[in-house]
Design a protein around this motif. Structure first.
Motif, PDB file in Angstrom:
ATOM      1  N   GLN A   1       1.904  14.589  -8.480  1.00 45.88           N
ATOM      2  CA  GLN A   1       2.859  15.703  -8.538  1.00 45.88           C
ATOM      3  C   GLN A   1       3.220  16.027  -9.981  1.00 45.88           C
ATOM      4  O   GLN A   1       3.320  17.201 -10.355  1.00 45.88           O
ATOM      5  CB  GLN A   1       4.122  15.358  -7.743  1.00 45.88           C
ATOM      6  N   GLN A   2       3.415  15.006 -10.806  1.00 47.07           N
ATOM      7  CA  GLN A   2       3.727  15.241 -12.209  1.00 47.07           C
ATOM      8  C   GLN A   2       2.561  15.914 -12.922  1.00 47.07           C
ATOM      9  O   GLN A   2       2.759  16.834 -13.721  1.00 47.07           O
ATOM     10  CB  GLN A   2       4.086  13.923 -12.899  1.00 47.07           C
ATOM     11  N   ALA A   3       1.333  15.475 -12.623  1.00 50.94           N
ATOM     12  CA  ALA A   3       0.161  16.103 -13.235  1.00 50.94           C
ATOM     13  C   ALA A   3       0.038  17.556 -12.773  1.00 50.94           C
ATOM     14  O   ALA A   3      -0.282  18.443 -13.581  1.00 50.94           O
ATOM     15  CB  ALA A   3      -1.094  15.324 -12.869  1.00 50.94           C
ATOM     16  N   HIS A   4       0.304  17.805 -11.512  1.00 54.44           N
ATOM     17  CA  HIS A   4       0.250  19.172 -10.996  1.00 54.44           C
ATOM     18  C   HIS A   4       1.286  20.055 -11.686  1.00 54.44           C
ATOM     19  O   HIS A   4       0.975  21.189 -12.085  1.00 54.44           O
ATOM     20  CB  HIS A   4       0.481  19.161  -9.486  1.00 54.44           C
TER      21      HIS A   4
ATOM     22  N   ALA B   1       0.833  -1.204   0.000  1.00 52.43           N
ATOM     23  CA  ALA B   1       0.000   0.000   0.000  1.00 52.43           C
ATOM     24  C   ALA B   1       0.869   1.256   0.000  1.00 52.43           C
ATOM     25  O   ALA B   1       0.556   2.235  -0.688  1.00 52.43           O
ATOM     26  CB  ALA B   1      -0.921   0.001   1.217  1.00 52.43           C
ATOM     27  N   THR B   2       1.968   1.231   0.740  1.00 51.39           N
ATOM     28  CA  THR B   2       2.881   2.372   0.759  1.00 51.39           C
ATOM     29  C   THR B   2       3.494   2.586  -0.612  1.00 51.39           C
ATOM     30  O   THR B   2       3.602   3.726  -1.087  1.00 51.39           O
ATOM     31  CB  THR B   2       3.984   2.146   1.808  1.00 51.39           C
ATOM     32  N   ARG B   3       3.902   1.500  -1.244  1.00 49.64           N
ATOM     33  CA  ARG B   3       4.496   1.593  -2.582  1.00 49.64           C
ATOM     34  C   ARG B   3       3.489   2.162  -3.584  1.00 49.64           C
ATOM     35  O   ARG B   3       3.814   3.044  -4.382  1.00 49.64           O
ATOM     36  CB  ARG B   3       4.972   0.202  -3.009  1.00 49.64           C
ATOM     37  N   GLN B   4       2.233   1.698  -3.526  1.00 51.56           N
ATOM     38  CA  GLN B   4       1.208   2.202  -4.446  1.00 51.56           C
ATOM     39  C   GLN B   4       0.883   3.670  -4.166  1.00 51.56           C
ATOM     40  O   GLN B   4       0.684   4.454  -5.086  1.00 51.56           O
ATOM     41  CB  GLN B   4      -0.044   1.342  -4.349  1.00 51.56           C
ATOM     42  N   ALA B   5       0.836   4.040  -2.889  1.00 52.81           N
ATOM     43  CA  ALA B   5       0.562   5.446  -2.548  1.00 52.81           C
ATOM     44  C   ALA B   5       1.695   6.342  -3.022  1.00 52.81           C
ATOM     45  O   ALA B   5       1.450   7.465  -3.483  1.00 52.81           O
ATOM     46  CB  ALA B   5       0.363   5.588  -1.043  1.00 52.81           C
ATOM     47  N   LYS B   6       2.911   5.859  -2.946  1.00 59.15           N
ATOM     48  CA  LYS B   6       4.053   6.651  -3.407  1.00 59.15           C
ATOM     49  C   LYS B   6       3.981   6.851  -4.922  1.00 59.15           C
ATOM     50  O   LYS B   6       4.219   7.956  -5.421  1.00 59.15           O
ATOM     51  CB  LYS B   6       5.350   5.935  -3.026  1.00 59.15           C
ATOM     52  N   ILE B   7       3.647   5.796  -5.647  1.00 58.55           N
ATOM     53  CA  ILE B   7       3.501   5.914  -7.105  1.00 58.55           C
ATOM     54  C   ILE B   7       2.384   6.894  -7.442  1.00 58.55           C
ATOM     55  O   ILE B   7       2.530   7.748  -8.327  1.00 58.55           O
ATOM     56  CB  ILE B   7       3.245   4.518  -7.724  1.00 58.55           C
ATOM     57  N   GLU B   8       1.257   6.797  -6.722  1.00 60.76           N
ATOM     58  CA  GLU B   8       0.134   7.704  -6.968  1.00 60.76           C
ATOM     59  C   GLU B   8       0.525   9.148  -6.653  1.00 60.76           C
ATOM     60  O   GLU B   8       0.154  10.071  -7.382  1.00 60.76           O
ATOM     61  CB  GLU B   8      -1.051   7.276  -6.104  1.00 60.76           C
ATOM     62  N   LEU B   9       1.284   9.360  -5.589  1.00 63.67           N
ATOM     63  CA  LEU B   9       1.743  10.698  -5.238  1.00 63.67           C
ATOM     64  C   LEU B   9       2.655  11.274  -6.316  1.00 63.67           C
ATOM     65  O   LEU B   9       2.518  12.440  -6.702  1.00 63.67           O
ATOM     66  CB  LEU B   9       2.477  10.674  -3.897  1.00 63.67           C
TER      67      LEU B   9
END
Length: 114
Positions: free
Chosen positions: A91-94, A79-87
């Protein structure tokens, strides 16, 4: 010295002294059999000092506990790994939207000044 370091010495030193005393007092060699069916001619045996058998058991227990805890936390690591990828994606989209906004702003400012 910190409280934790003092506690480690207060607890660790007596345990180390007891372990060394146990090892010195139990130097006899014992035969460990891994064949529960045939006591006369066991299939697999190991001859070792009694203290080595105890310490090997403790070490095996430490590794087994570490492995069970590691496997039990696998879902949290995932879950941490997936949340990091999503973050990172957010950030890239922002950053991409911010660049697009800054590129469109000069055009808006030039139109309003006319």
């Amino acid at each position: 010295m910190t409280l934790k370091r003092i506690f480690n010495w207060v607890v660790g030193l007596p345990i180390a002294i007891l372990a060394i005393g146990f090892a010195v007092a139990n130097r006899e060699w014992v035969t460990v059999s891994f064949d529960p069916l045939n006591r006369a001619q066991p299939f697999a045996t190991i001859t070792m000092p009694l203290w080595a058998l105890l310490f090997c058991g403790i070490l095996l227990g430490i590794f087994a506990g570490w492995y069970v805890a590691w496997r039990g936390n696998a879902r949290y690591r995932r879950a941490t790994r997936q949340a990091k990828i999503e973050l990172i994606r957010a950030q890239q989209a922002h950053e991409r939207e911010k660049r697009e906004l800054h590129q469109s702003l000069p055009a808006v400012h030039s139109e309003t000044s006319l």
